[in-house]
Design an enzyme around this catalytic site. Structure first.
Site, PDB file in Angstrom:
ATOM      1  N   THR A 217       2.474  -8.349   9.550  1.00 39.82           N
ATOM      2  CA  THR A 217       3.541  -8.178  10.542  1.00 39.82           C
ATOM      3  C   THR A 217       3.591  -9.316  11.554  1.00 39.82           C
ATOM      4  O   THR A 217       4.672  -9.811  11.901  1.00 39.82           O
ATOM      5  CB  THR A 217       3.378  -6.834  11.267  1.00 39.82           C
ATOM      6  OG1 THR A 217       3.467  -5.771  10.290  1.00 39.82           O
ATOM      7  CG2 THR A 217       4.462  -6.629  12.306  1.00 39.82           C
TER       8      THR A 217
ATOM      9  N   ASN B 190      -6.555  -7.934   7.254  1.00 43.77           N
ATOM     10  CA  ASN B 190      -5.210  -8.150   6.724  1.00 43.77           C
ATOM     11  C   ASN B 190      -4.188  -8.366   7.845  1.00 43.77           C
ATOM     12  O   ASN B 190      -4.135  -7.583   8.792  1.00 43.77           O
ATOM     13  CB  ASN B 190      -4.775  -6.941   5.893  1.00 43.77           C
ATOM     14  CG  ASN B 190      -5.479  -6.860   4.559  1.00 43.77           C
ATOM     15  OD1 ASN B 190      -6.530  -7.452   4.360  1.00 43.77           O
ATOM     16  ND2 ASN B 190      -4.893  -6.124   3.634  1.00 43.77           N
TER      17      ASN B 190
ATOM     18  N   ASP C 215      -2.174  -7.008  -2.898  1.00 50.30           N
ATOM     19  CA  ASP C 215      -2.313  -6.072  -1.782  1.00 50.30           C
ATOM     20  C   ASP C 215      -1.658  -4.741  -2.150  1.00 50.30           C
ATOM     21  O   ASP C 215      -0.479  -4.693  -2.495  1.00 50.30           O
ATOM     22  CB  ASP C 215      -1.634  -6.676  -0.546  1.00 50.30           C
ATOM     23  CG  ASP C 215      -1.893  -5.882   0.720  1.00 50.30           C
ATOM     24  OD1 ASP C 215      -2.931  -5.197   0.796  1.00 50.30           O
ATOM     25  OD2 ASP C 215      -1.061  -5.964   1.649  1.00 50.30           O
ATOM     26  N   HIS C 216      -2.416  -3.682  -2.099  1.00 52.65           N
ATOM     27  CA  HIS C 216      -1.914  -2.321  -2.352  1.00 52.65           C
ATOM     28  C   HIS C 216      -1.260  -2.151  -3.724  1.00 52.65           C
ATOM     29  O   HIS C 216      -0.128  -1.683  -3.838  1.00 52.65           O
ATOM     30  CB  HIS C 216      -0.933  -1.884  -1.261  1.00 52.65           C
ATOM     31  CG  HIS C 216      -1.586  -1.580   0.045  1.00 52.65           C
ATOM     32  ND1 HIS C 216      -2.290  -0.416   0.265  1.00 52.65           N
ATOM     33  CD2 HIS C 216      -1.648  -2.288   1.188  1.00 52.65           C
ATOM     34  CE1 HIS C 216      -2.757  -0.430   1.510  1.00 52.65           C
ATOM     35  NE2 HIS C 216      -2.392  -1.559   2.081  1.00 52.65           N
TER      36      HIS C 216
ATOM     37  N   HIS D 142      -7.079  -2.935   7.227  1.00 52.61           N
ATOM     38  CA  HIS D 142      -5.646  -3.108   7.007  1.00 52.61           C
ATOM     39  C   HIS D 142      -4.888  -2.819   8.300  1.00 52.61           C
ATOM     40  O   HIS D 142      -5.417  -2.247   9.234  1.00 52.61           O
ATOM     41  CB  HIS D 142      -5.167  -2.148   5.913  1.00 52.61           C
ATOM     42  CG  HIS D 142      -5.524  -2.579   4.534  1.00 52.61           C
ATOM     43  ND1 HIS D 142      -4.578  -2.859   3.570  1.00 52.61           N
ATOM     44  CD2 HIS D 142      -6.728  -2.775   3.934  1.00 52.61           C
ATOM     45  CE1 HIS D 142      -5.184  -3.209   2.446  1.00 52.61           C
ATOM     46  NE2 HIS D 142      -6.496  -3.163   2.649  1.00 52.61           N
ATOM     47  N   GLY D 143      -3.615  -3.229   8.342  1.00 50.99           N
ATOM     48  CA  GLY D 143      -2.784  -2.932   9.504  1.00 50.99           C
ATOM     49  C   GLY D 143      -3.301  -3.540  10.784  1.00 50.99           C
ATOM     50  O   GLY D 143      -3.236  -2.923  11.842  1.00 50.99           O
TER      51      GLY D 143
END
Length: 284
Positions: free
Chosen positions: A233, A230, A82-83, A208-209
């Site tokens: 959190t 994704n 990821d990233h 994302h997020g």
């Protein structure tokens, strides 16, 4: 079964009009939770590790846990970076056995992003590894990657079309109003932008997020073409809260198995909820 590339999972998701959950792992308990949830829901799953997770747990531990989990799982499992922000980081993950990688060149200009993505693709294609790229800047914080809200730029649909045409990347992460980390307010997604992007590109779109985005908005985004969602959190929140609950109940508890076991169960439950929301239950 062995680890599979995300292209295999997302191709089926495209045909079935659902999304596959991509869940970040930072330790053994979360790896176990991801697999337990996927098996309980009979769902394909993407286990992903950020650069921060790799730094914390060590890349050999991450890959070993994921490989063992996949070998013993009854559902398809991908291990995804990821990233990844550098060519070197992505190459390391490919060498260590990741089945998919993300090269995040969004901090660069358009042409540099294309060049970097194509460098990664040249290697990844040769060894059967999938590649996700990002166009536009997603707000918030992802480990050591930070984008101020005022600087977060949404994805330009025409640039997305050109980017995909010039790279042939397997999946594209787009910026339509989500952010990494905990939201300060209620996120408002730009659905017309997402719809336009999907009309111009013929590959799976990545959101994302997604932790903190309303369920109905996630469902709408999937209907408009998002195939990988994704989540990080929400897992952290459930995991840490369960640890707090155990210790609040008995401040003298010193058995990490009791503390982390409860956290693993909480993480499993939230991941199962997300899998059902994304529509991938029963699709393994």
């Amino acid at each position: 079964m062995s680890l599979v590339p995300i292209s295999v999972l997302l191709s089926k998701a495209e045909q079935g009009s659902y999304a596959v959950g991509a869940f970040n792992c930072n330790n053994m308990e979360i790896v176990q939770a991801i697999i337990a949830a996927a098996e309980a829901e009979n769902s394909p799953v993407i286990m992903q590790a950020s650069q921060g997770a790799i730094k914390y747990a060590g890349i050999d531990y991450i890959t070993a846990m994921a490989r063992i989990a996949a070998e013993n799982a009854s559902v398809p499992v991908a291990l995804h970076l990821d990233h990844g922000t550098s060519f070197e980081q992505v190459m390391l993950c490919i060498r260590k056995g990741f089945s998919s990688v993300m090269i995040d060149g969004s901090k660069h200009g358009f042409e540099e992003n294309i060049e970097l993505t194509n460098r990664v693709l040249a290697v990844a294609r040769a060894v059967g590894v999938s590649v996700e790229a990002e166009l536009g800047k997603i707000g918030g914080t992802e480990d050591d990657i930070h984008v101020d809200d005022r600087d977060a730029l949404f994805t330009n649909p025409e640039e997305a079309r050109e980017f995909v045409e010039r790279t042939g990347v397997d999946a594209l992460a787009v910026a339509i109003g989500t952010a990494h980390g905990q939201y300060k307010g209620i996120p408002e997604l730009d659905f017309p932008r997402l719809e336009k992007i999907k009309s111009l590109v013929n590959i799976p779109i990545v959101l994302h997020g997604s932790s903190g985005v309303a369920d109905q908005d996630i469902v709408k985004a999937i209907k408009l073409g998002v195939r990988k969602v994704n989540i990080d959190t929400n897992i952290r929140e459930a995991f840490v809260q369960a640890c707090r609950d155990v210790l609040n109940k008995d401040a003298r508890e010193i058995d990490p198995r009791k503390v982390l076991g409860a956290a693993r169960e909480a993480a499993t439950q939230i991941i199962r909820e997300k899998i059902r929301l994304f529509g991938s239950s029963g699709k393994a």
